[in-house]
Design a protein around this motif. Structure first.
Motif, PDB file in Angstrom:
ATOM      1  N   ASP A 241     -67.541   4.036   8.699  1.00  0.00           N
ATOM      2  CA  ASP A 241     -68.007   2.711   9.084  1.00  0.00           C
ATOM      3  C   ASP A 241     -67.051   2.113  10.113  1.00  0.00           C
ATOM      4  O   ASP A 241     -65.877   1.896   9.826  1.00  0.00           O
ATOM      5  N   THR A 242     -67.549   1.886  11.331  1.00  0.00           N
ATOM      6  CA  THR A 242     -66.757   1.261  12.396  1.00  0.00           C
ATOM      7  C   THR A 242     -67.585   0.161  13.030  1.00  0.00           C
ATOM      8  O   THR A 242     -68.815   0.156  12.935  1.00  0.00           O
ATOM      9  N   ASN A 243     -66.940  -0.770  13.698  1.00  0.00           N
ATOM     10  CA  ASN A 243     -67.636  -1.898  14.307  1.00  0.00           C
ATOM     11  C   ASN A 243     -68.101  -1.577  15.721  1.00  0.00           C
ATOM     12  O   ASN A 243     -67.939  -2.382  16.639  1.00  0.00           O
ATOM     13  N   ASP A 244     -68.656  -0.381  15.899  1.00  0.00           N
ATOM     14  CA  ASP A 244     -69.139   0.035  17.211  1.00  0.00           C
ATOM     15  C   ASP A 244     -70.139   1.165  17.006  1.00  0.00           C
ATOM     16  O   ASP A 244     -70.573   1.418  15.876  1.00  0.00           O
ATOM     17  N   THR A 245     -70.493   1.838  18.091  1.00  0.00           N
ATOM     18  CA  THR A 245     -71.497   2.906  17.995  1.00  0.00           C
ATOM     19  C   THR A 245     -70.884   4.296  18.155  1.00  0.00           C
ATOM     20  O   THR A 245     -71.589   5.251  18.490  1.00  0.00           O
ATOM     21  N   SER A 246     -69.587   4.432  17.967  1.00  0.00           N
ATOM     22  CA  SER A 246     -68.916   5.723  18.144  1.00  0.00           C
ATOM     23  C   SER A 246     -69.542   6.789  17.256  1.00  0.00           C
ATOM     24  O   SER A 246     -69.902   6.532  16.102  1.00  0.00           O
ATOM     25  N   ARG A 247     -69.669   8.009  17.811  1.00  0.00           N
ATOM     26  CA  ARG A 247     -70.336   9.109  17.113  1.00  0.00           C
ATOM     27  C   ARG A 247     -69.557  10.406  17.290  1.00  0.00           C
ATOM     28  O   ARG A 247     -68.779  10.551  18.219  1.00  0.00           O
ATOM     29  N   ASN A 248     -69.806  11.345  16.379  1.00  0.00           N
ATOM     30  CA  ASN A 248     -69.204  12.671  16.445  1.00  0.00           C
ATOM     31  C   ASN A 248     -70.169  13.657  17.097  1.00  0.00           C
ATOM     32  O   ASN A 248     -71.369  13.634  16.813  1.00  0.00           O
ATOM     33  N   ASN A 249     -69.639  14.497  17.982  1.00  0.00           N
ATOM     34  CA  ASN A 249     -70.448  15.513  18.656  1.00  0.00           C
ATOM     35  C   ASN A 249     -69.749  16.863  18.580  1.00  0.00           C
ATOM     36  O   ASN A 249     -68.779  17.113  19.290  1.00  0.00           O
ATOM     37  N   ALA A 250     -70.263  17.749  17.721  1.00  0.00           N
ATOM     38  CA  ALA A 250     -69.653  19.067  17.554  1.00  0.00           C
ATOM     39  C   ALA A 250     -69.799  19.915  18.810  1.00  0.00           C
ATOM     40  O   ALA A 250     -68.897  20.661  19.181  1.00  0.00           O
ATOM     41  N   TRP A 251     -70.920  19.784  19.502  1.00  0.00           N
ATOM     42  CA  TRP A 251     -71.214  20.675  20.624  1.00  0.00           C
ATOM     43  C   TRP A 251     -70.370  20.383  21.854  1.00  0.00           C
ATOM     44  O   TRP A 251     -70.347  21.177  22.790  1.00  0.00           O
ATOM     45  N   LEU A 252     -69.650  19.273  21.863  1.00  0.00           N
ATOM     46  CA  LEU A 252     -68.744  18.968  22.963  1.00  0.00           C
ATOM     47  C   LEU A 252     -67.276  19.016  22.534  1.00  0.00           C
ATOM     48  O   LEU A 252     -66.389  18.725  23.330  1.00  0.00           O
ATOM     49  N   SER A 253     -67.026  19.389  21.287  1.00  0.00           N
ATOM     50  CA  SER A 253     -65.667  19.267  20.750  1.00  0.00           C
ATOM     51  C   SER A 253     -64.674  20.228  21.404  1.00  0.00           C
ATOM     52  O   SER A 253     -63.514  19.858  21.624  1.00  0.00           O
TER      53      SER A 253
END
Length: 322
Positions: A241-253
């Motif tokens: 839970d964060t106060n923004d729209t940050s997301r995780n992307n495995a395919w760019l890691s």
């Protein structure tokens, strides 16, 4: 005529600059956007026609690791921006110089922009949000283009005194910052010279080293970093839970050096570890661990299991409520 400063909540987060300085910034933005792209097209065409020599590919991989992993994610980001670990002045200087190879701006400028991003993530003070530049705040193609490229031509200059005052106390950092363009150009010259030395045809080696170790490497590292600003705020999963729209992307890691475990990073910004699960590949953290093993890094910060579980539970509770 000067660009006006921006104040948010009574705090000045940007500074006014002259038209000349603004023009220099826009020329820099144009240069990193267009020149590496043209060089990449030429390099790929030549590789398609003549084949790609192993030394050219090796130069690309080695200098990409130096630039994106050691320079940007370990040096500019985890060390300078978030103080996620400590190291000595020699290693700090080397990591910072490698970061200059990316042509993403002087270290104090880069750090200021990034700290501003965290302080105002996905709000009007964010320097490259894909949402708040658009009136409908939905992102979309317009938001993607702005957060990926457009912000560099259109942003107000971040106050380095407000966001990076600690770096002004570091003499080595001031020297590198002042000589940023020299170090950035060195990142193009070095692979060209190495290519000329190792290739059977020195002129061909010079050209291929400049293209693959220089321009192609800058092109890929630039778009890898920009993808964190754009894609990692628009597409992907959220574990915390964060106060923004940050997301995780495995395919760019992998190509980003671990930068696109972005929701993890925004949940625990002071952590040197972005890939928080065993399967989340994080080359930047592996590099920090190697430095620690060699006795070149210490006080490496990582979140506790209790804190990670607590933040994850907060997200699940928030999802149930909505």
């Amino acid at each position: 005529m000067r660009e006006t400063s921006q104040v948010d909540g009574g705090r000045q987060i940007t500074v006014g600059i002259s038209d000349r300085t603004k023009l220099i910034q826009q020329m820099h933005a144009f240069g990193i956007t267009v020149i590496p792209a043209v060089g990449t097209v030429i390099a790929v065409y030549l590789a398609f026609v003549n084949g790609l020599e192993m030394y050219a590919l090796t130069l690309f991989l080695v200098f990409y690791f130096m630039t994106m992993v050691l320079g940007i994610t370990v040096g500019f980001h985890r060390l300078l921006s978030h103080c996620a670990f400590k190291t000595g002045p020699v290693v700090e200087a080397m990591l910072t110089i490698f970061g200059c190879f990316a042509f993403q701006g002087p270290p104090i400028y880069w750090v200021s922009n990034h700290r501003r991003h965290h302080g105002h993530s996905d709000t009007h003070g964010d320097i490259h949000s894909p949402y708040f530049k658009n009136e409908d705040k939905t992102g979309g193609l317009k938001g993607f283009i702005y957060s990926h490229v457009g912000w560099m031509f259109d942003h107000k200059t971040t106050s380095t005194i407000k966001y990076a005052s600690n770096l002004f106390k570091n003499k080595n950092m001031l020297f590198i910052n002042k000589n940023y363009y020299r170090f950035a150009v060195a990142g193009l010259v070095l692979p060209a010279l190495i290519g000329a030395f190792v290739a059977a045809d020195p002129l061909e080696g010079l050209a291929m080293g400049f293209l693959w170790g220089g321009l192609v490497r800058v092109f890929v590292s630039y778009h890898a970093t920009s993808s964190v600003n754009s894609i990692a705020h628009m597409i992907g999963s959220r574990d915390y839970d964060t106060n923004d729209t940050s997301r995780n992307n495995a395919w760019l890691s992998i190509v980003s050096g671990g930068e696109t475990w972005h929701n993890n990073h925004h949940a625990f910004p002071s952590s040197a570890k972005f890939g928080l699960k065993w399967w989340q590949v994080d080359l930047g953290f592996y590099a920090v661990c190697l430095l620690k093993l060699l006795g070149l890094a210490w006080d490496v910060k990582t979140p506790s299991n209790h804190l990670m579980n607590k933040k994850n539970q907060m997200l699940n509770k928030h999802l149930k409520e909505h």
